[in-house]
Design a protein around this motif. Structure first.
Motif, PDB file in Angstrom:
ATOM      1  N   PRO A 155     -10.600 -43.223  44.902  1.00  0.00           N
ATOM      2  CA  PRO A 155     -11.999 -42.768  44.751  1.00  0.00           C
ATOM      3  C   PRO A 155     -12.534 -42.074  46.001  1.00  0.00           C
ATOM      4  N   ASP A 156     -12.281 -42.672  47.183  1.00  0.00           N
ATOM      5  CA  ASP A 156     -12.742 -42.039  48.430  1.00  0.00           C
ATOM      6  C   ASP A 156     -12.052 -40.696  48.640  1.00  0.00           C
ATOM      7  N   GLY A 157     -10.742 -40.642  48.363  1.00  0.00           N
ATOM      8  CA  GLY A 157     -10.002 -39.404  48.539  1.00  0.00           C
ATOM      9  C   GLY A 157     -10.493 -38.297  47.619  1.00  0.00           C
ATOM     10  N   ILE A 158     -10.759 -38.626  46.373  1.00  0.00           N
ATOM     11  CA  ILE A 158     -11.257 -37.634  45.413  1.00  0.00           C
ATOM     12  C   ILE A 158     -12.639 -37.138  45.826  1.00  0.00           C
ATOM     13  N   ARG A 159     -13.478 -38.068  46.286  1.00  0.00           N
ATOM     14  CA  ARG A 159     -14.802 -37.649  46.773  1.00  0.00           C
ATOM     15  C   ARG A 159     -14.654 -36.714  47.976  1.00  0.00           C
ATOM     16  N   ARG A 160     -13.672 -36.999  48.819  1.00  0.00           N
ATOM     17  CA  ARG A 160     -13.442 -36.154  49.989  1.00  0.00           C
ATOM     18  C   ARG A 160     -12.960 -34.762  49.578  1.00  0.00           C
ATOM     19  N   ILE A 161     -12.079 -34.706  48.591  1.00  0.00           N
ATOM     20  CA  ILE A 161     -11.593 -33.417  48.082  1.00  0.00           C
ATOM     21  C   ILE A 161     -12.749 -32.556  47.601  1.00  0.00           C
ATOM     22  N   VAL A 162     -13.642 -33.187  46.835  1.00  0.00           N
ATOM     23  CA  VAL A 162     -14.763 -32.441  46.246  1.00  0.00           C
ATOM     24  C   VAL A 162     -15.784 -32.039  47.306  1.00  0.00           C
ATOM     25  N   SER A 163     -16.120 -32.960  48.184  1.00  0.00           N
ATOM     26  CA  SER A 163     -17.213 -32.704  49.131  1.00  0.00           C
ATOM     27  C   SER A 163     -16.791 -31.823  50.305  1.00  0.00           C
ATOM     28  N   TYR A 176      -6.384 -11.977  50.090  1.00  0.00           N
ATOM     29  CA  TYR A 176      -6.226 -12.873  51.235  1.00  0.00           C
ATOM     30  C   TYR A 176      -7.259 -13.987  51.215  1.00  0.00           C
ATOM     31  N   ILE A 177      -8.499 -13.668  50.858  1.00  0.00           N
ATOM     32  CA  ILE A 177      -9.559 -14.679  50.830  1.00  0.00           C
ATOM     33  C   ILE A 177      -9.242 -15.757  49.792  1.00  0.00           C
ATOM     34  N   VAL A 178      -8.758 -15.338  48.621  1.00  0.00           N
ATOM     35  CA  VAL A 178      -8.376 -16.308  47.586  1.00  0.00           C
ATOM     36  C   VAL A 178      -7.238 -17.192  48.087  1.00  0.00           C
ATOM     37  N   LEU A 179      -6.223 -16.573  48.681  1.00  0.00           N
ATOM     38  CA  LEU A 179      -5.078 -17.331  49.187  1.00  0.00           C
ATOM     39  C   LEU A 179      -5.513 -18.277  50.302  1.00  0.00           C
ATOM     40  N   ALA A 180      -6.392 -17.798  51.184  1.00  0.00           N
ATOM     41  CA  ALA A 180      -6.850 -18.630  52.296  1.00  0.00           C
ATOM     42  C   ALA A 180      -7.594 -19.872  51.805  1.00  0.00           C
ATOM     43  N   PHE A 181      -8.325 -19.747  50.697  1.00  0.00           N
ATOM     44  CA  PHE A 181      -9.054 -20.901  50.181  1.00  0.00           C
ATOM     45  C   PHE A 181      -8.094 -22.043  49.832  1.00  0.00           C
ATOM     46  N   PHE A 182      -7.050 -21.727  49.086  1.00  0.00           N
ATOM     47  CA  PHE A 182      -6.128 -22.777  48.655  1.00  0.00           C
ATOM     48  C   PHE A 182      -5.226 -23.251  49.793  1.00  0.00           C
ATOM     49  N   MET A 183      -4.883 -22.330  50.698  1.00  0.00           N
ATOM     50  CA  MET A 183      -4.091 -22.738  51.853  1.00  0.00           C
ATOM     51  C   MET A 183      -4.897 -23.691  52.736  1.00  0.00           C
ATOM     52  N   ALA A 184      -6.179 -23.431  52.878  1.00  0.00           N
ATOM     53  CA  ALA A 184      -7.038 -24.312  53.678  1.00  0.00           C
ATOM     54  C   ALA A 184      -7.104 -25.713  53.084  1.00  0.00           C
ATOM     55  N   GLN A 185      -7.162 -25.795  51.753  1.00  0.00           N
ATOM     56  CA  GLN A 185      -7.184 -27.114  51.099  1.00  0.00           C
ATOM     57  C   GLN A 185      -5.875 -27.858  51.347  1.00  0.00           C
ATOM     58  N   PHE A 186      -4.753 -27.131  51.224  1.00  0.00           N
ATOM     59  CA  PHE A 186      -3.448 -27.763  51.436  1.00  0.00           C
ATOM     60  C   PHE A 186      -3.322 -28.302  52.856  1.00  0.00           C
ATOM     61  N   VAL A 187      -3.700 -27.491  53.842  1.00  0.00           N
ATOM     62  CA  VAL A 187      -3.613 -27.920  55.239  1.00  0.00           C
ATOM     63  C   VAL A 187      -4.475 -29.153  55.466  1.00  0.00           C
ATOM     64  N   ALA A 188      -5.653 -29.179  54.871  1.00  0.00           N
ATOM     65  CA  ALA A 188      -6.545 -30.333  55.019  1.00  0.00           C
ATOM     66  C   ALA A 188      -5.934 -31.579  54.384  1.00  0.00           C
ATOM     67  N   TYR A 189      -5.408 -31.456  53.162  1.00  0.00           N
ATOM     68  CA  TYR A 189      -4.806 -32.609  52.486  1.00  0.00           C
ATOM     69  C   TYR A 189      -3.616 -33.144  53.281  1.00  0.00           C
ATOM     70  N   PHE A 190      -2.812 -32.229  53.829  1.00  0.00           N
ATOM     71  CA  PHE A 190      -1.634 -32.610  54.613  1.00  0.00           C
ATOM     72  C   PHE A 190      -2.064 -33.420  55.831  1.00  0.00           C
ATOM     73  N   SER A 191      -3.179 -33.003  56.442  1.00  0.00           N
ATOM     74  CA  SER A 191      -3.693 -33.711  57.612  1.00  0.00           C
ATOM     75  C   SER A 191      -4.281 -35.066  57.214  1.00  0.00           C
ATOM     76  N   TRP A 192      -5.063 -35.104  56.147  1.00  0.00           N
ATOM     77  CA  TRP A 192      -5.688 -36.358  55.709  1.00  0.00           C
ATOM     78  C   TRP A 192      -4.641 -37.424  55.371  1.00  0.00           C
ATOM     79  N   SER A 193      -3.539 -36.994  54.795  1.00  0.00           N
ATOM     80  CA  SER A 193      -2.523 -37.950  54.327  1.00  0.00           C
ATOM     81  C   SER A 193      -1.664 -38.513  55.449  1.00  0.00           C
ATOM     82  N   ASN A 194      -1.685 -37.857  56.627  1.00  0.00           N
ATOM     83  CA  ASN A 194      -0.833 -38.231  57.767  1.00  0.00           C
ATOM     84  C   ASN A 194       0.646 -37.943  57.520  1.00  0.00           C
TER      85      ASN A 194
END
Length: 507
Positions: free
Chosen positions: A69-77, A346-364
């Motif tokens: 639940p916390d992770g999903i809220r973090r993804i959305v927010s 590039y802007i579209v690609l950067a959006f999803f790449m930014a999410q991936f990098v963030a998730y990778f960092s959050w997960s350790n």
């Protein structure tokens, strides 16, 4: 020269890499899939209790599930925050503003046409690679500014623009640690190396010039290797280029009004150069670091992207006024708008790449992979040159997963610096070994933050360019740099040469 049999073999391998890579979905789709993959892998790793101990802090780092639940809220927010704070996004878009005006007014085309008349074609490739290597003085600016310019330069000489793009990208990314001068990366890595060394010797210090001699020679080595790969492998494989209606280059001599435009652009450059010198060169210059009045680091270097953009913008406007391609302020604005409209993908690609990098960092998961790999290498029992080469190749492998040079070294320095000190090796040597591996694979990892912009630049000349094509183009550079740099390292080691001022191999 490479024999025909070897050329055919290399071409076959690269074609296979390209075919496999291009069978993959669109890069945007790939990063969407990777986002979901990381979310589910984080949940599995968390349930399994995967964890490691950070070598510097001795803190236990556990895999964190995003599928909660916390992770999903973090993804959305955090989705918007992830996107707007993605480091390359602002850098690229700001740079495009100035470059777009310079291209729209005809300044870029005019100066390249003038260059064709005076520059020897046989030396264009090494000059491009060398400028790429030296561009790390301006931090990440080289990734954004140089590749599109290099593509246009190659086009102006009748060469394939993708070969120019590749040569520039190889110099910037592959030569990121090399330079004839000390750059911002040197003190950054030296500080982390010193912290690792002080786990064994609390009084040990590491200077920013620790690897200077070797890296200065490496700048020349990377230039030669990049030149050879471009001319012997990449250019023949790409073949000739037929400019489209939207991408062409005139070889006609400059007209009188175009020459006037270049003169006006030159006057503006002289004025801007004088202004920058007044802001940077005085001991207490405004663009120096306020507290220490240094240039490295300083607002001048941290703002280099804006400065370069401003220079291109003013020179483009000056040229346009002189050549008559700009009549009103709306023309300059149209130049910015036209350039920005081409950045949609590039802007579209950067959006999803930014999410991936963030998730990778959050997960350790990235840190866990790096520390686990370091522990595995430590347990192999290797010593001497096999150990040092093993560290080079291990770093190159880890670089495929964690793009930040300082981020990886923050994790690896507390492991390998003390380990090699206990074997009698100087911390400066361990740092140098790391830098070789880290730079050599920069240009083949899609996780490099600037990789998407290179794809976007390349699609201007080949709309079907995908990850597979770009990786196949860049792979020979990566292998050549990794092998050539390793050979230079071994020769340097055997000759007992100092790596930097008063820095030897052994303690």
């Amino acid at each position: 020269m490479v024999s025909n049999r070897k050329k055919n073999f290399i071409a076959s391998i690269l074609q296979s890499v390209e075919n496999i890579g291009n069978r993959l979905p669109d890069p945007v789709t790939i990063f969407i899939v990777l986002c979901f993959t990381i979310v589910f892998l984080s949940a599995i790793a968390s349930v399994m209790g995967v964890s490691v101990t950070h070598p510097a802090t001795q803190e236990t780092i556990e895999a964190i599930s995003i599928l909660t639940p916390d992770g999903i809220r973090r993804i959305v927010s955090k989705a918007v925050t992830n996107f707007v704070s993605f480091p390359p996004l602002g850098t690229v878009l700001v740079a495009v503003l100035g470059f777009g005006v310079a291209e729209y007014t005809g300044f870029i085309a005019a100066i390249l046409r003038q260059g064709v008349l005076i520059a020897p074609a046989q030396f264009i490739t090494p000059v491009i690679v060398f400028i790429g290597v030296m561009s790390n003085l301006a931090a990440d600016a080289g990734f954004v500014i140089l590749p599109p310019l290099a593509a246009l330069v190659f086009l102006s000489f009748g060469k394939h623009p993708l070969a120019g793009l590749a040569a520039a990208f190889a110099g910037v990314a592959g030569g990121f640690s090399a330079n004839l001068l000390v750059n911002a990366l040197d003190p950054l890595l030296a500080g982390m190396t010193q912290s690792g060394a002080q786990l064994i010797d609390p009084s040990y210090t590491v200077d920013a010039t620790a690897n200077y001699y070797f890296m200065a020679v490496s700048a020349l080595l990377i230039t030669v290797l990049g030149w050879w790969v471009t001319e012997s492998i990449i250019a023949p494989r790409l073949g000739s280029y037929q400019p489209s209606e939207t991408v062409s280059f005139s070889r006609e001599k400059l007209t009188a009004v175009e020459k006037r435009g270049l003169r006006w652009a030159g006057y503006s450059l002289a004025a801007l150069t004088g202004l920058l010198m007044a802001l940077v060169l005085p001991p207490q210059g405004i663009l120096r670091q306020p507290e220490t009045f240094t240039i490295i680091p300083s607002p001048f270097l941290s703002g280099i992207i804006f400065i370069i953009t401003f220079v291109f913008l003013i020179m483009g406007i000056a040229y346009g006024l002189g050549a008559g391609t700009i009549k009103t302020d709306k023309d300059a604005i149209q130049g910015m708008t036209s350039a920005m409209s081409g950045m949609g993908y590039y802007i579209v690609l950067a959006f999803f790449m930014a999410q991936f990098v963030a998730y990778f960092s959050w997960s350790n998961l990235g840190i866990i992979v790096a520390i686990s790999g370091a522990e595995l290498l430590q347990k192999t029992g290797l010593t001497g040159i096999p150990l040092l080469l093993g560290l080079i190749f291990f770093t190159g492998f880890i670089n495929l997963f964690i793009g930040s040079a300082s981020g990886k070294w923050a994790i690896m320095a507390p492991v390998f610096v003390p380990m090699l000190m206990l074997l009698g090796y100087a911390p400066e040597l361990t740092q140098l070994v790391y830098r070789i591996g880290d730079s050599s694979t920069n240009m083949i990892t899609p996780l490099l933050p600037y990789f998407p912009i290179i794809v976007a630049y390349g699609q201007k000349y080949d709309k079907n360019l995908g990850l597979g094509t770009l990786i196949a183009i860049m792979l020979p550079y990566s292998l050549a740099f990794l092998l050539g740099w390793s050979i230079l390292f071994i020769l340097w080691l055997f000759l007992g040469l100092p790596w930097g001022p008063a820095v030897s191999t052994y303690l």
